[in-house]
Design a protein around this motif. Structure first.
Motif, PDB file in Angstrom:
ATOM      1  N   SER A 103      47.526-125.437  18.977  1.00 38.43           N
ATOM      2  CA  SER A 103      48.674-124.401  18.909  1.00 38.43           C
ATOM      3  C   SER A 103      49.422-125.246  19.922  1.00 38.43           C
ATOM      4  O   SER A 103      50.430-124.856  19.890  1.00 38.43           O
ATOM      5  CB  SER A 103      48.591-123.045  18.540  1.00 38.43           C
ATOM      6  OG  SER A 103      47.750-122.477  19.328  1.00 38.43           O
ATOM      7  N   ASP A 168      53.879-116.426  19.153  1.00 34.59           N
ATOM      8  CA  ASP A 168      53.180-117.119  18.089  1.00 34.59           C
ATOM      9  C   ASP A 168      53.099-115.736  17.128  1.00 34.59           C
ATOM     10  O   ASP A 168      53.054-114.458  16.641  1.00 34.59           O
ATOM     11  CB  ASP A 168      52.174-118.109  18.289  1.00 34.59           C
ATOM     12  CG  ASP A 168      52.000-118.884  17.254  1.00 34.59           C
ATOM     13  OD1 ASP A 168      52.445-118.952  16.466  1.00 34.59           O
ATOM     14  OD2 ASP A 168      51.008-119.940  17.177  1.00 34.59           O
ATOM     15  N   SER A 249      51.843-121.542  15.165  1.00 37.71           N
ATOM     16  CA  SER A 249      52.413-122.576  15.527  1.00 37.71           C
ATOM     17  C   SER A 249      51.403-123.450  15.636  1.00 37.71           C
ATOM     18  O   SER A 249      51.389-125.398  15.703  1.00 37.71           O
ATOM     19  CB  SER A 249      51.615-122.714  17.210  1.00 37.71           C
ATOM     20  OG  SER A 249      50.764-122.219  17.237  1.00 37.71           O
TER      21      SER A 249
END
Length: 299
Positions: A103, A168, A249
């Protein structure tokens, strides 16, 4: 212990068949079988259940596949560190939670190389507990991990610096043929297959606490697969195997392209912080913290 035994065991776990595994290892099946027995003798317990006409992989071996892979990776990394040891302080070691590798880590590494072109980043990957243990033991200079939004910082003490890196979100997604069911019916039946996290995994604990549908076995009516690895879950979700919860992400490009559909509007989302911890004994860690903190948010 012979290192090739671990490689043999991993190939056997992938192939689920002694003949195919021996062929991949370029040895005869009897020779391969002897090496597996050598591993069993060293371990002190059998890893295969041998019958008259079949051989079955034991549940104990199958359930420890991730730990064996992590052990092999750590041993190989140690060998590499000895072979390529440099006395000059141009390296920084990072313990990174599995999902952060896919990510965010590549973005951080590219930024670091632009500023410090000779920097050698030595990456150690594992679950959060293993990474935190490596960091605490001084085996790594930095720790990169997910933390539940507004959770208390990990209790490392005043000598450790902490920086927020990015926010996130965990969101439920579907891909493959399930996309069309969502578009046509505007919802998913509650018995839709799910790709779930183990309840004792980090994401599993977060989603279980919030009782998120399709997240774990206890919260799903139909389980297609259970895995602690978000990267593998993403691949299965894209093929339409089931609903899966993933960091934005990791999947925002696929959501934008339509390969995956986010179900967050129906089932909610979980906010997460991506956090960096650093030992200050390595002079490289503080400049890296300044470089990496407060990155722009995922689209």
């Amino acid at each position: 212990m012979d290192m090739q035994w671990l490689d043999d065991v991993l190939v056997l776990l992938e192939e689920r068949n002694m003949t195919r595994a021996a062929a991949r290892r370029n040895i005869t099946q009897p020779a391969f079988s002897r090496r597996i027995r050598g591993f069993e003798d060293w371990l002190g317990v059998p890893v295969l259940e041998r019958g008259a006409n079949r051989v079955r992989i034991s549940d104990a071996l199958a359930s420890n596949e991730a730990e064996i892979r992590a052990l092999v990776a750590r041993i190989k990394e140690l060998q590499s560190r000895f072979r390529h040891f440099q006395s000059a302080q141009t390296a920084v070691s990072v313990a990174a939670q599995h999902s952060t590798i896919y990510s965010i880590f590549s973005d951080l590494a590219v930024r670091a190389r632009h500023v410090l072109p000779t920097l050698d980043v030595r990456l150690r990957v594992g679950n959060l507990r293993d990474c935190a243990s490596m960091f605490l033991r001084g085996e790594t200079d930095m720790l990169l991990c997910y933390e539940k939004k507004d959770a208390a910082p990990l209790p490392f003490g005043d000598s450790i610096r902490r920086e927020h890196c990015r926010t996130d979100y965990l969101v439920p997604v579907v891909g493959g043929a399930l996309r069309f069911k969502v578009r046509d019916q505007h919802h998913l039946p509650e018995d839709t297959p799910a790709i779930v996290y183990p309840e004792d995994s980090y994401f599993g604990e977060i989603l279980t606490a919030r009782q998120r549908a399709f997240a774990t076995r206890s919260l799903s009516r139909s389980v297609a697969c259970e895995t602690a690895f978000a990267s593998g879950l993403k691949d299965m979700a894209m093929k339409g195997l089931g609903v899966g919860w993933l960091p934005v992400s990791l999947v925002y490009r696929e959501i934008e392209s339509g390969e995956l559909i986010s179900l967050a509007s129906r089932y909610g989302k979980e906010s997460l912080d991506i956090t960096l911890y650093a030992q200050t004994t390595n002079p490289l860690t503080e400049p890296l913290l300044e470089l990496w903190r407060a990155r722009p948010q995922t689209p």
